[in-house]
Design an enzyme around this catalytic site. Structure first.
Site, PDB file in Angstrom:
ATOM      1  N   PHE A 111     -13.264 -22.049   0.488  1.00 54.10           N
ATOM      2  CA  PHE A 111     -12.377 -20.952   0.893  1.00 54.10           C
ATOM      3  C   PHE A 111     -10.905 -21.331   0.782  1.00 54.10           C
ATOM      4  CE2 PHE A 111     -12.088 -23.339   4.834  1.00 54.10           C
ATOM      5  CZ  PHE A 111     -10.791 -23.084   5.247  1.00 54.10           C
ATOM      6  N   LYS A 128     -19.561 -19.125  -8.232  1.00 50.71           N
ATOM      7  CA  LYS A 128     -19.991 -18.669  -6.895  1.00 50.71           C
ATOM      8  C   LYS A 128     -18.855 -19.045  -5.949  1.00 50.71           C
ATOM      9  CE  LYS A 128     -21.337 -19.467  -3.267  1.00 50.71           C
ATOM     10  NZ  LYS A 128     -20.499 -19.118  -2.088  1.00 50.71           N
ATOM     11  N   SER A 136     -17.183 -29.010   1.472  1.00 53.49           N
ATOM     12  CA  SER A 136     -17.329 -30.053   2.494  1.00 53.49           C
ATOM     13  C   SER A 136     -18.330 -31.119   2.037  1.00 53.49           C
ATOM     14  CB  SER A 136     -17.787 -29.413   3.803  1.00 53.49           C
ATOM     15  OG  SER A 136     -19.037 -28.800   3.605  1.00 53.49           O
ATOM     16  N   CYS A 167      -7.565 -30.007   1.367  1.00 51.90           N
ATOM     17  CA  CYS A 167      -8.330 -31.258   1.272  1.00 51.90           C
ATOM     18  C   CYS A 167      -7.399 -32.451   1.074  1.00 51.90           C
ATOM     19  CB  CYS A 167      -9.317 -31.185   0.129  1.00 51.90           C
ATOM     20  SG  CYS A 167      -8.492 -31.089  -1.446  1.00 51.90           S
ATOM     21  N   GLU A 190     -17.560 -17.104   0.192  1.00 50.20           N
ATOM     22  CA  GLU A 190     -17.792 -15.749   0.704  1.00 50.20           C
ATOM     23  C   GLU A 190     -16.776 -15.370   1.777  1.00 50.20           C
ATOM     24  OE1 GLU A 190     -19.406 -18.496   1.157  1.00 50.20           O
ATOM     25  OE2 GLU A 190     -20.809 -18.480   2.846  1.00 50.20           O
ATOM     26  N   ARG A 191     -15.906 -16.353   2.167  1.00 45.83           N
ATOM     27  CA  ARG A 191     -14.951 -16.048   3.237  1.00 45.83           C
ATOM     28  C   ARG A 191     -13.696 -15.351   2.727  1.00 45.83           C
ATOM     29  NH1 ARG A 191     -14.871 -21.548   6.581  1.00 45.83           N
ATOM     30  NH2 ARG A 191     -16.539 -22.291   5.256  1.00 45.83           N
ATOM     31  N   GLU A 212     -12.976 -34.869   9.768  1.00 46.71           N
ATOM     32  CA  GLU A 212     -12.025 -33.956   9.134  1.00 46.71           C
ATOM     33  C   GLU A 212     -11.896 -32.734  10.043  1.00 46.71           C
ATOM     34  OE1 GLU A 212     -13.334 -31.742   5.606  1.00 46.71           O
ATOM     35  OE2 GLU A 212     -11.358 -32.101   4.731  1.00 46.71           O
TER      36      GLU A 212
HETATM   37  P1  NAD Z   1     -18.079 -25.431   2.504  1.00 46.82           P
HETATM   38  O1  NAD Z   1     -18.760 -26.675   2.110  1.00 46.82           O
HETATM   39  O2  NAD Z   1     -18.474 -24.775   3.784  1.00 46.82           O
HETATM   40  O3  NAD Z   1     -18.316 -24.306   1.387  1.00 46.82           O
HETATM   41  C1  NAD Z   1     -18.070 -24.572   0.022  1.00 46.82           C
HETATM   42  C2  NAD Z   1     -19.005 -23.724  -0.814  1.00 46.82           C
HETATM   43  O4  NAD Z   1     -20.359 -24.103  -0.528  1.00 46.82           O
HETATM   44  C3  NAD Z   1     -18.901 -22.231  -0.549  1.00 46.82           C
HETATM   45  O5  NAD Z   1     -18.962 -21.542  -1.779  1.00 46.82           O
HETATM   46  C4  NAD Z   1     -20.113 -21.937   0.320  1.00 46.82           C
HETATM   47  O6  NAD Z   1     -20.618 -20.644   0.142  1.00 46.82           O
HETATM   48  C5  NAD Z   1     -21.122 -22.969  -0.151  1.00 46.82           C
HETATM   49  N1  NAD Z   1     -22.050 -23.370   0.920  1.00 46.82           N
HETATM   50  C6  NAD Z   1     -21.771 -23.436   2.245  1.00 46.82           C
HETATM   51  N2  NAD Z   1     -22.863 -23.844   2.921  1.00 46.82           N
HETATM   52  C7  NAD Z   1     -23.839 -24.047   2.008  1.00 46.82           C
HETATM   53  C8  NAD Z   1     -25.207 -24.482   2.092  1.00 46.82           C
HETATM   54  N3  NAD Z   1     -25.764 -24.782   3.255  1.00 46.82           N
HETATM   55  N4  NAD Z   1     -25.899 -24.592   0.965  1.00 46.82           N
HETATM   56  C9  NAD Z   1     -25.343 -24.291  -0.225  1.00 46.82           C
HETATM   57  N5  NAD Z   1     -24.072 -23.860  -0.364  1.00 46.82           N
HETATM   58  C10 NAD Z   1     -23.327 -23.739   0.732  1.00 46.82           C
HETATM   59  O7  NAD Z   1     -16.521 -25.707   2.459  1.00 46.82           O
HETATM   60  P2  NAD Z   1     -15.344 -24.755   2.914  1.00 46.82           P
HETATM   61  O8  NAD Z   1     -15.311 -24.683   4.405  1.00 46.82           O
HETATM   62  O9  NAD Z   1     -15.363 -23.479   2.142  1.00 46.82           O
HETATM   63  O10 NAD Z   1     -14.074 -25.575   2.402  1.00 46.82           O
HETATM   64  C11 NAD Z   1     -13.459 -26.589   3.144  1.00 46.82           C
HETATM   65  C12 NAD Z   1     -13.974 -27.952   2.746  1.00 46.82           C
HETATM   66  O11 NAD Z   1     -13.792 -28.145   1.366  1.00 46.82           O
HETATM   67  C13 NAD Z   1     -13.237 -29.086   3.426  1.00 46.82           C
HETATM   68  O12 NAD Z   1     -14.156 -30.079   3.779  1.00 46.82           O
HETATM   69  C14 NAD Z   1     -12.296 -29.580   2.351  1.00 46.82           C
HETATM   70  O13 NAD Z   1     -11.886 -30.921   2.472  1.00 46.82           O
HETATM   71  C15 NAD Z   1     -13.131 -29.396   1.150  1.00 46.82           C
HETATM   72  N6  NAD Z   1     -12.316 -29.336  -0.056  1.00 46.82           N
HETATM   73  C16 NAD Z   1     -12.341 -30.427  -0.864  1.00 46.82           C
HETATM   74  C17 NAD Z   1     -11.555 -30.431  -1.995  1.00 46.82           C
HETATM   75  C18 NAD Z   1     -11.550 -31.620  -2.904  1.00 46.82           C
HETATM   76  O14 NAD Z   1     -11.002 -31.502  -3.955  1.00 46.82           O
HETATM   77  N7  NAD Z   1     -12.126 -32.744  -2.541  1.00 46.82           N
HETATM   78  C19 NAD Z   1     -10.758 -29.324  -2.307  1.00 46.82           C
HETATM   79  C20 NAD Z   1     -10.781 -28.229  -1.468  1.00 46.82           C
HETATM   80  C21 NAD Z   1     -11.575 -28.259  -0.334  1.00 46.82           C
END
Ligand code: NAD
Length: 498
Positions: free
Chosen positions: A148, A172, A225, A280, A175-176, A382
């Site tokens: 998101f 994909k 994450s 991140c 969704e937020r 984090e």
């Molecule tokens: P998230 O992991 O909750 O979601 C990321 C994606 O995974 C979304 O599209 C979501 O729909 C999907 N997802 C969520 N739960 C899932 C599940 N159980 N099974 C399969 N898919 C699932 O992350 P977020 O809250 O949207 O974003 C924040 C996180 O992303 C933070 O931890 C941040 O550090 C990380 N991030 C990392 C980078 C990097 O380059 N390393 C860049 C941006 C964000």
């Protein structure tokens, strides 16, 4: 209520079942709904990508690049609309949203170099009448799953490059905050991308699992994450897919006693509190080498944190907007409670912030902890909010040990005037992206982005040269055209030039 639909085979397609609420975090109310794809809807996207692939892989790279040039122009033309869509659903300030978009556009610019990027290598006369070259071929249908916090930039890390390399892409998004991501993808269709080459399928775990399990999807790029990154990496690679999965972070800045303190403070304010800490690469820990510099830092940071201009992100001229959801706000406040309970010194407390006119918004004010120690959860985890922790150590070596012992290794930086210290830090720190007096060392589009340790699962970093390697597979071709008059006898020894 507006429903954010899928974009499949060049058309907007209504969902057939479940939906999720999308919020305006500044007012704390549902603003839209987003369709959540089931397997049948996902299959439509996969089928359209498979159908589009043969023609797209044979489209000259220069033609693919021309579409990206038009895409770049459209993105610039629609900057204000995109920034507003980002801010309305994510909560970040308009200026921050514009910055994210501009960094995304840099990846489109890199993709415009497709003919140059895909040239491969050629050697004439590697043996008698034999020439050899390498070909960089697309993988087929590839997919991206994005977080998101950068709804414009992170998808743009992925699909422009994947597509100019000749792949068809299924995105994909989170969704937020799906609206800006969808809008941007529609601009690429408007720029002339053939149907099926890019689809956007909204969804949650069901859609992600569908991508992982489909034998037609050859590679997965993930950003999000760490637990989900690890899941996608292990499930995807188990099925023989190529996977790059970028995860979470806890980024430390080291403040040396000789640093230019005023500039370090300005850098830390932006890096810790920009985007409400939902980056991140956000700096969430400052490791101060010595008590004197730590005391001076607290003294300078405190009034600046208290003076942060916080409000609805869509208003111009603010420093910080709200967090993305009520759950995110509650999680951040829970960490602040835990920090207090575990004995850290709470210098500035953002928990009780109320923004006039936006009383139901998901706001948390800038927060500062001093005297944080490594076993506290505000240090280990984090937080992904506007919370900065100060840890005090006695030497650069101790600061580096602390960072090297942390489970994450995304970004870090050192503030110093000492070249020797900076060089040692760059050499020996166990982190993928390092800044020297640069707080957010996010590589530009012609380098690649990636962390170490549990911040990245996979071998290749995102975008730039590693992105090209990820989205292509190499074929080595060795070709002989014997001279007509000659006849070569069978050769049973292994061929060589010896
Ligand atoms: P998230 O992991 O909750 O979601 C990321 C994606 O995974 C979304 O599209 C979501 O729909 C999907 N997802 C969520 N739960 C899932 C599940 N159980 N099974 C399969 N898919 C699932 O992350 P977020 O809250 O949207 O974003 C924040 C996180 O992303 C933070 O931890 C941040 O550090 C990380 N991030 C990392 C980078 C990097 O380059 N390393 C860049 C941006 C964000």
């Amino acid at each position: 209520m507006t429903i954010v639909n899928h974009l499949i085979n060049g058309e907007l397609i209504a969902g057939t079942g479940r939906t999720a609420d999308v919020f305006n975090p500044s007012i704390g109310a549902v603003s839209k709904q987003v369709a959540l794809a089931d397997r049948a809807t996902l299959q439509l996207a996969i089928d359209s990508a498979k159908a589009a692939f043969p023609a797209w892989r044979n489209t000259p790279p220069a033609k693919r690049a021309q579409i990206m040039f038009r895409f770049k122009q459209l993105l610039e033309q629609h900057e204000a609309t995109i920034a507003k869509l980002i801010s309305e659903e994510h909560g970040k300030t308009i200026e921050d949203a514009v910055g994210e978009l501009k960094r995304g556009i840099e990846n489109v610019e890199f993709a415009c170099a497709a003919p140059e990027i895909l040239k491969g290598e050629y050697s004439r006369n590697v043996g008698p009448n034999i020439d050899a070259w390498s070909d960089m071929q697309p993988l087929g249908v590839v997919a991206g799953i994005t977080p998101f916090n950068f709804p414009a930039m992170v998808p743009l890390w992925m699909y422009p490059l994947a597509i100019v390399c000749g792949n068809c892409f299924i995105l994909k998004p989170s969704e937020r905050d799906p609206s800006s991501t969808l809008y941007i993808a529609q601009l690429l269709i408007e720029a002339g991308l053939p149907k099926g080459v890019l689809s956007v399928v909204h969804g949650d775990k069901e859609a992600v699992d569908g991508l992982i399990e489909s034998p037609d999807v050859k590679a997965l790029s993930f950003v999000g994450s760490t637990p989900i990154a690890e899941y996608i990496y292990s499930e995807g690679t188990k099925r023989g897919k190529r996977v790059q999965a970028l995860g979470g972070a806890k980024n430390h800045a080291v403040l040396m006693p000789d640093a230019d303190l005023d500039n370090a403070v300005s850098a830390l304010m932006g890096a810790a509190y920009g985007s409400c800490g939902e980056r991140c690469m956000a700096i969430s820990v400052v490791v101060c080498v010595g008590d004197q510099i730590a005391d001076a830092l607290v003294e300078k940071l405190t009034p600046q944190i208290k003076a942060l201009k916080i409000g609805a992100g869509t208003q111009c001229g603010l420093d910080m907007g709200p967090l993305v959801t009520a759950a995110a706000r509650d999680k951040v406040k829970g960490y602040i409670d835990a920090g207090v309970a575990q004995g850290a010194r709470l210098v500035v407390d953002g928990r009780d912030l109320v923004v006039a006119g936006h009383e139901d918004g998901y706001f948390v004010g800038g927060t500062l902890f001093d005297k944080v120690t490594p076993e506290m959860t505000i240090y280990t985890d984090e937080i992904f909010g506007p919370v900065l922790c100060i840890v005090r150590v006695g030497s650069l070596e101790a600061a580096m040990q602390l960072i090297n012992d942390h489970e994450y290794g995304n970004g870090t930086c050192i503030f110093t005037r000492d070249g020797e210290a900076a060089r040692l830090f760059c050499d020996e720190i166990e982190v993928g992206m390092v800044g020297v007096n640069v707080p957010l060392p996010v590589p530009v589009s012609y380098h690649s982005f990636g962390g170490w340790k549990r911040s990245l699962f996979g071998d290749l970093h995102a975008y730039g040269p590693d992105g090209v390697r990820f989205y292509t597979r190499k074929k080595a071709i060795t070709q002989r055209w014997p001279q007509r008059a000659s006849h070569e006898a069978a050769q049973f020894a292994f061929p060589s030039n010896g």
